[in-house]
Design a protein around this motif. Structure first.
Motif, PDB file in Angstrom:
ATOM      1  N   VAL A  12       0.843  -1.192   0.000  1.00  0.00           N
ATOM      2  CA  VAL A  12       0.000   0.000   0.000  1.00  0.00           C
ATOM      3  C   VAL A  12       0.878   1.242   0.000  1.00  0.00           C
ATOM      4  O   VAL A  12       1.855   1.333   0.755  1.00  0.00           O
ATOM      5  CB  VAL A  12      -0.928   0.018   1.233  1.00  0.00           C
ATOM      6  CG1 VAL A  12      -1.708   1.316   1.322  1.00  0.00           C
ATOM      7  CG2 VAL A  12      -1.877  -1.179   1.189  1.00  0.00           C
ATOM      8  N   ILE A  13       0.521   2.195  -0.864  1.00  0.00           N
ATOM      9  CA  ILE A  13       1.168   3.499  -0.852  1.00  0.00           C
ATOM     10  C   ILE A  13       0.085   4.561  -0.688  1.00  0.00           C
ATOM     11  O   ILE A  13      -1.070   4.339  -1.039  1.00  0.00           O
ATOM     12  CB  ILE A  13       2.016   3.755  -2.125  1.00  0.00           C
ATOM     13  CG1 ILE A  13       1.179   3.602  -3.388  1.00  0.00           C
ATOM     14  CG2 ILE A  13       3.234   2.854  -2.151  1.00  0.00           C
ATOM     15  CD1 ILE A  13       1.910   3.974  -4.666  1.00  0.00           C
ATOM     16  N   ARG A  88       9.936   5.306   2.329  1.00  0.00           N
ATOM     17  CA  ARG A  88      10.284   4.616   3.576  1.00  0.00           C
ATOM     18  C   ARG A  88       9.483   3.331   3.739  1.00  0.00           C
ATOM     19  O   ARG A  88      10.021   2.293   4.141  1.00  0.00           O
ATOM     20  CB  ARG A  88      10.033   5.532   4.787  1.00  0.00           C
ATOM     21  CG  ARG A  88      11.153   6.502   5.059  1.00  0.00           C
ATOM     22  CD  ARG A  88      11.015   7.170   6.429  1.00  0.00           C
ATOM     23  NE  ARG A  88       9.697   7.745   6.667  1.00  0.00           N
ATOM     24  CZ  ARG A  88       9.304   8.940   6.263  1.00  0.00           C
ATOM     25  NH1 ARG A  88      10.126   9.706   5.581  1.00  0.00           N
ATOM     26  NH2 ARG A  88       8.090   9.383   6.539  1.00  0.00           N
ATOM     27  N   THR A  89       8.184   3.389   3.424  1.00  0.00           N
ATOM     28  CA  THR A  89       7.319   2.214   3.538  1.00  0.00           C
ATOM     29  C   THR A  89       7.862   1.052   2.709  1.00  0.00           C
ATOM     30  O   THR A  89       7.805  -0.107   3.133  1.00  0.00           O
ATOM     31  CB  THR A  89       5.880   2.554   3.082  1.00  0.00           C
ATOM     32  OG1 THR A  89       5.343   3.517   3.987  1.00  0.00           O
ATOM     33  CG2 THR A  89       4.983   1.338   3.042  1.00  0.00           C
ATOM     34  N   ARG A  95      20.278   5.260  -2.819  1.00  0.00           N
ATOM     35  CA  ARG A  95      20.895   5.031  -4.128  1.00  0.00           C
ATOM     36  C   ARG A  95      19.862   4.662  -5.189  1.00  0.00           C
ATOM     37  O   ARG A  95      20.090   4.834  -6.372  1.00  0.00           O
ATOM     38  CB  ARG A  95      21.986   3.966  -4.058  1.00  0.00           C
ATOM     39  CG  ARG A  95      21.476   2.587  -3.736  1.00  0.00           C
ATOM     40  CD  ARG A  95      22.573   1.520  -3.718  1.00  0.00           C
ATOM     41  NE  ARG A  95      22.037   0.237  -3.336  1.00  0.00           N
ATOM     42  CZ  ARG A  95      21.321  -0.551  -4.129  1.00  0.00           C
ATOM     43  NH1 ARG A  95      21.061  -0.179  -5.356  1.00  0.00           N
ATOM     44  NH2 ARG A  95      20.867  -1.708  -3.691  1.00  0.00           N
ATOM     45  N   ARG A  96      18.697   4.168  -4.753  1.00  0.00           N
ATOM     46  CA  ARG A  96      17.644   3.786  -5.699  1.00  0.00           C
ATOM     47  C   ARG A  96      16.563   4.845  -5.834  1.00  0.00           C
ATOM     48  O   ARG A  96      15.947   4.947  -6.888  1.00  0.00           O
ATOM     49  CB  ARG A  96      16.987   2.468  -5.255  1.00  0.00           C
ATOM     50  CG  ARG A  96      17.852   1.275  -5.555  1.00  0.00           C
ATOM     51  CD  ARG A  96      17.077  -0.020  -5.615  1.00  0.00           C
ATOM     52  NE  ARG A  96      16.211  -0.102  -6.776  1.00  0.00           N
ATOM     53  CZ  ARG A  96      15.091  -0.805  -6.795  1.00  0.00           C
ATOM     54  NH1 ARG A  96      14.690  -1.472  -5.737  1.00  0.00           N
ATOM     55  NH2 ARG A  96      14.351  -0.841  -7.891  1.00  0.00           N
ATOM     56  N   ALA A  97      16.292   5.578  -4.770  1.00  0.00           N
ATOM     57  CA  ALA A  97      15.189   6.548  -4.796  1.00  0.00           C
ATOM     58  C   ALA A  97      15.625   7.830  -4.102  1.00  0.00           C
ATOM     59  O   ALA A  97      16.079   7.806  -2.966  1.00  0.00           O
ATOM     60  CB  ALA A  97      13.965   5.960  -4.103  1.00  0.00           C
ATOM     61  N   ARG A  98      15.469   8.928  -4.828  1.00  0.00           N
ATOM     62  CA  ARG A  98      15.874  10.232  -4.298  1.00  0.00           C
ATOM     63  C   ARG A  98      14.740  11.217  -4.509  1.00  0.00           C
ATOM     64  O   ARG A  98      14.170  11.303  -5.597  1.00  0.00           O
ATOM     65  CB  ARG A  98      17.129  10.705  -5.039  1.00  0.00           C
ATOM     66  CG  ARG A  98      17.670  12.030  -4.582  1.00  0.00           C
ATOM     67  CD  ARG A  98      19.051  12.291  -5.166  1.00  0.00           C
ATOM     68  NE  ARG A  98      19.083  12.236  -6.602  1.00  0.00           N
ATOM     69  CZ  ARG A  98      19.111  13.309  -7.397  1.00  0.00           C
ATOM     70  NH1 ARG A  98      19.105  14.520  -6.875  1.00  0.00           N
ATOM     71  NH2 ARG A  98      19.156  13.177  -8.708  1.00  0.00           N
TER      72      ARG A  98
END
Length: 195
Positions: A12-13, A88-89, A95-98
């Protein structure tokens, strides 16, 4: 909302509250990702720019399906907090998500390396098509977007004529246009002159 497929499938997002953003529906995301997988031969290794992130759903879905990295731009503080929370979830490493809390039109990522090869543009519908498309064309000129990049541009169906004119003026070729209710999703390629 949920991640549809891949490593984070079913997770879930959240979406920002209020009318300030229009999260891309699960149905549209599923159809779009299928089209992109066909166009690219999969999403493995993609370097993604989610330029008007909102919830970050498009970039997060691409990461779930094997993209190497994603850079999320969001100028709205509340929406940026949602993107950060979604990252964070999912346990995504920097390095993968900024996340960049800025207006991508005012502070575009001109020095991106490796170059973005998949760009999601889901700007506010009030924004003229040429503004966001011109930004991507300028990133291509600096080498921040690769010459063979795929650009996904989501806009109101009622603005097809404006989108066509802006895409041509900015040096893009339309690969496909899909309609979902009142929304159009264009898959674009950069013209040879920009690559």
């Amino acid at each position: 909302m949920r991640i549809i497929a891949g490593e984070y499938r079913g997770r879930v997002i959240k979406a920002p509250k209020g009318d300030g953003t229009r999260p891309t529906t699960d149905r549209v995301r599923e159809s779009l990702m299928s089209a992109l997988a066909s166009a690219r031969g999969g999403l493995e290794g993609a370097v993604v720019l989610d330029a008007f992130a909102g919830s970050g759903a498009l970039g997060l879905e691409a990461l779930s399906r094997g993209a190497a990295s994603a850079c999320f731009f969001e100028r709205d503080g509340a929406a940026a907090s949602v993107v950060s929370g979604n990252m964070r979830t999912l346990g995504l490493e920097p390095r993968r998500a900024r996340l960049v809390r800025a207006d991508v039109l005012e502070k575009p990522p001109l020095r991106q390396r490796p170059a973005f090869d998949l760009v999601f543009l889901d700007p506010p519908y009030a924004l003229a098509a040429e503004e966001s498309l011109r930004m991507v064309a300028n990133l291509a000129k600096t080498g921040a977007v690769s010459g063979d990049a795929i650009v996904v541009y989501e806009h109101a169906l009622s603005t097809n004529a404006d989108a066509d004119e802006a895409e041509a003026a900015c040096g893009f070729a339309l690969s496909s246009r899909k309609k979902y209710g009142e929304t159009a999703v264009d898959i674009l390629r950069l013209a040879d002159t920009l690559g």
